[in-house]
Design an enzyme around this catalytic site. Structure first.
Site, PDB file in Angstrom:
ATOM      1  N   HIS A  56     -23.803  49.423   9.153  1.00 49.89           N
ATOM      2  CA  HIS A  56     -24.066  50.769   9.675  1.00 49.89           C
ATOM      3  C   HIS A  56     -23.758  51.814   8.612  1.00 49.89           C
ATOM      4  CE1 HIS A  56     -19.768  50.388  10.469  1.00 49.89           C
ATOM      5  NE2 HIS A  56     -19.690  51.685  10.724  1.00 49.89           N
ATOM      6  N   HIS A  58     -21.737  54.464   8.167  1.00 45.81           N
ATOM      7  CA  HIS A  58     -20.492  55.182   7.859  1.00 45.81           C
ATOM      8  C   HIS A  58     -20.069  54.980   6.403  1.00 45.81           C
ATOM      9  CE1 HIS A  58     -19.199  55.526  12.332  1.00 45.81           C
ATOM     10  NE2 HIS A  58     -19.985  56.502  11.957  1.00 45.81           N
ATOM     11  N   ASP A  60     -17.322  54.496   4.818  1.00 44.87           N
ATOM     12  CA  ASP A  60     -16.442  53.396   4.389  1.00 44.87           C
ATOM     13  C   ASP A  60     -17.178  52.044   4.379  1.00 44.87           C
ATOM     14  OD1 ASP A  60     -16.319  53.677   7.318  1.00 44.87           O
ATOM     15  OD2 ASP A  60     -14.788  52.110   7.257  1.00 44.87           O
ATOM     16  N   HIS A  61     -18.460  52.061   4.725  1.00 47.41           N
ATOM     17  CA  HIS A  61     -19.274  50.832   4.691  1.00 47.41           C
ATOM     18  C   HIS A  61     -20.391  50.895   3.650  1.00 47.41           C
ATOM     19  CE1 HIS A  61     -17.528  49.217   8.544  1.00 47.41           C
ATOM     20  NE2 HIS A  61     -17.091  50.465   8.508  1.00 47.41           N
ATOM     21  N   HIS A 112     -20.958  51.946  18.439  1.00 50.97           N
ATOM     22  CA  HIS A 112     -20.168  52.645  17.416  1.00 50.97           C
ATOM     23  C   HIS A 112     -21.079  53.650  16.700  1.00 50.97           C
ATOM     24  CE1 HIS A 112     -17.086  53.129  14.336  1.00 50.97           C
ATOM     25  NE2 HIS A 112     -17.964  52.825  13.403  1.00 50.97           N
ATOM     26  N   ASP A 133     -18.164  47.403  12.603  1.00 52.44           N
ATOM     27  CA  ASP A 133     -17.190  48.093  13.463  1.00 52.44           C
ATOM     28  C   ASP A 133     -17.570  47.980  14.936  1.00 52.44           C
ATOM     29  OD1 ASP A 133     -15.951  48.830  11.141  1.00 52.44           O
ATOM     30  OD2 ASP A 133     -16.430  50.956  11.269  1.00 52.44           O
ATOM     31  N   HIS A 171     -12.310  45.873   9.697  1.00 50.91           N
ATOM     32  CA  HIS A 171     -11.010  46.546   9.569  1.00 50.91           C
ATOM     33  C   HIS A 171      -9.844  45.674  10.030  1.00 50.91           C
ATOM     34  CE1 HIS A 171     -12.504  50.608   8.599  1.00 50.91           C
ATOM     35  NE2 HIS A 171     -13.538  50.278   9.344  1.00 50.91           N
TER      36      HIS A 171
HETATM   37 FE    FE Z   1     -15.472  51.427   9.407  1.00 54.93          FE
HETATM   38 ZN    ZN Z   2     -17.781  52.742  11.180  1.00 58.32          ZN
END
Ligand code: FE
Ligand code: ZN
Length: 259
Positions: A56, A58, A60-61, A112, A133, A171
């Site tokens: 996805h 985001h 941090d990905h 998410h 996530d 995570h």
């Molecule tokens: Fe994440």
């Molecule tokens: Zn995420």
């Protein structure tokens, strides 16, 4: 044989690195940071990063995708419904992709985020799931874009995968998730046992992943919303009846947001 290792990133992310030692090819899932992957490649001369799998959009990905693509020329796979940098192949429900000789099936898991996908490798002995996530060990992702209905449906689909499926989420949230799971199910022995095990593991600096569908079915409250005791706890928490599993789920998710 594919070996899978976690490259830690930021405070609690894992970049999953899949390695095919025979061909010295590797692939990475959700590289929010290029640094750990480039460091690994530098420490392993002769290896080539061939694929980048994204679940996805985001940061941090995807934060490291463009830099890795530029440095290694790897193919970038990601959800069609989201903006993924340097994406070569846009994936939808039911698509099949070959990564390091393994076939992965794309499962759309909105909740998410709306376009979130998971990668599932069906295998008689060792099925694998990379779910970003969506499904966490003993928990699930926050609802940033989707509805409780969507997330509950997504989790229900993942929960129906073979119980031996190894779950690689992104995570290290397991311990705090288990703290919440204990609040929801104070008498669930599997949950308290897992809490004790993960507490010890984390004290020794170990990582709590991958999980399995079997373990999640036994301890993850978000997969256990049809249990009478879980519904009762959700009713108590909400101060009203939650007539459907989706509403039990919604109540648990809202509770966890402020737990
Ligand atoms: Fe994440
Ligand atoms: Zn995420």
């Amino acid at each position: 044989m594919i070996q899978i290792d976690a490259l830690p990133a930021f405070s609690d992310n894992y970049l999953w690195l899949l390695q095919d030692a025979e061909n010295r090819h590797c692939a990475v899932v959700d590289p929010g940071d290029a640094g750990p992957v480039l460091a690994w490649l530098e420490a392993h001369p002769g290896w080539q990063l061939t694929d980048i799998l994204v679940t996805h959009h985001h940061h941090d990905h995807i934060g490291g995708v463009a830099r890795l693509k530029e440095a290694c020329g790897a193919r970038v796979l990601g959800p069609s419904r989201e903006k993924i940098p340097s994406r070569d192949q846009a994936l939808d429900e039911g698509d099949r992709v070959q990564v390091l000789g393994l076939e992965f099936q794309v499962i759309e898991v909105p909740g998410h985020t709306l376009g979130h996908i998971a990668y599932y490798h069906a295998d008689a002995t060792q099925p694998l799931l990379f779910c970003g996530d969506t499904l966490f060990a003993a928990g699930c992702g926050r609802l940033f874009e989707g509805t409780p209905e969507q997330m509950h449906h997504s989790l229900t689909r993942l929960a129906a995968l073979p119980v031996a499926t190894r779950i690689y989420c992104t995570h290290e949230y397991t311990l705090s998730n288990l703290r919440f799971a204990k609040a929801v199910e104070p008498t669930n022995r599997a949950t308290s046992t897992r809490f004790d095990e993960v507490t010890r593991l984390r004290e020794q600096g170990g990582i709590s992943l991958p999980s399995t569908i079997a373990l999640e079915l036994a301890t993850n409250p978000f997969l256990r919303v049809t249990e009478t005791s879980v519904k009762q706890m959700a009713d108590e928490r909400a101060g009203r009846d939650n007539p459907t599993p989706t509403e039990v789920f919604a109540t648990l998710r809202a509770w966890k947001d402020q737990f």
